[in-house]
Write a protein that holds these residues in place. Structure first.
Motif, PDB file in Angstrom:
ATOM      1  N   PRO A   3       0.805  -1.221   0.000  1.00 14.66           N
ATOM      2  CA  PRO A   3       0.000   0.000   0.000  1.00 14.66           C
ATOM      3  C   PRO A   3       0.841   1.276   0.000  1.00 14.66           C
ATOM      4  CG  PRO A   3      -0.924  -1.558   1.558  1.00 14.66           C
ATOM      5  CD  PRO A   3       0.359  -2.135   1.074  1.00 14.66           C
ATOM      6  N   VAL A   4       1.970   1.231   0.637  1.00 17.11           N
ATOM      7  CA  VAL A   4       2.860   2.401   0.654  1.00 17.11           C
ATOM      8  C   VAL A   4       3.436   2.637  -0.746  1.00 17.11           C
ATOM      9  CG1 VAL A   4       4.996   3.340   1.617  1.00 17.11           C
ATOM     10  CG2 VAL A   4       3.407   2.098   3.085  1.00 17.11           C
ATOM     11  N   MET A   9       3.441   5.692  -5.814  1.00 13.46           N
ATOM     12  CA  MET A   9       3.341   5.717  -7.280  1.00 13.46           C
ATOM     13  C   MET A   9       2.195   6.612  -7.733  1.00 13.46           C
ATOM     14  SD  MET A   9       4.161   1.774  -8.305  1.00 13.46           S
ATOM     15  CE  MET A   9       3.678   2.027  -9.977  1.00 13.46           C
ATOM     16  N   ARG A  10       1.073   6.571  -7.029  1.00 13.49           N
ATOM     17  CA  ARG A  10      -0.066   7.401  -7.391  1.00 13.49           C
ATOM     18  C   ARG A  10       0.232   8.872  -7.152  1.00 13.49           C
ATOM     19  NH1 ARG A  10      -4.058   4.635  -4.932  1.00 13.49           N
ATOM     20  NH2 ARG A  10      -3.572   5.607  -2.941  1.00 13.49           N
TER      21      ARG A  10
END
Length: 92
Positions: A3-4, A9-10
């Motif tokens: 998730p990190v 990346m987002r």
């Protein structure tokens, strides 16, 4: 951990994709220029629109522009309809 990574990346995607797109575009531009080469004749330097206009003017130069087909005589004036219902009956 994933998730990190996805969040990072987002968050930073625009900062990474813009330089990559810039490099890919520059390489593609120079590769196309290398493959095509430089224009050698006046014919190649002109645009497609200019060449089309000159061809149409040359076609019109050989014709008499006062002789036109009447709309009544022109068979293909009305568009083709389903089952040709809108086409007027041909006179024999």
């Amino acid at each position: 951990m994933w998730p990190v990574v996805w969040t990072a990346m987002r968050t930073y995607a625009p900062y990474v994709t813009f330089p990559v797109a810039l490099v890919v575009g520059a390489v593609g531009y120079h590769l196309e220029w290398f493959i095509r080469g430089t224009p050698t004749t006046k014919q190649e330097e002109r645009g497609i629109h200019e060449m089309r206009e000159e061809r149409r003017l040359a076609e019109l130069a050989g014709r008499d522009s006062t002789e036109v087909i009447s709309l009544k005589e022109r068979v293909e004036f009305t568009p083709r309809a389903v089952l040709e219902r809108n086409r007027p009956a041909e006179k024999s």
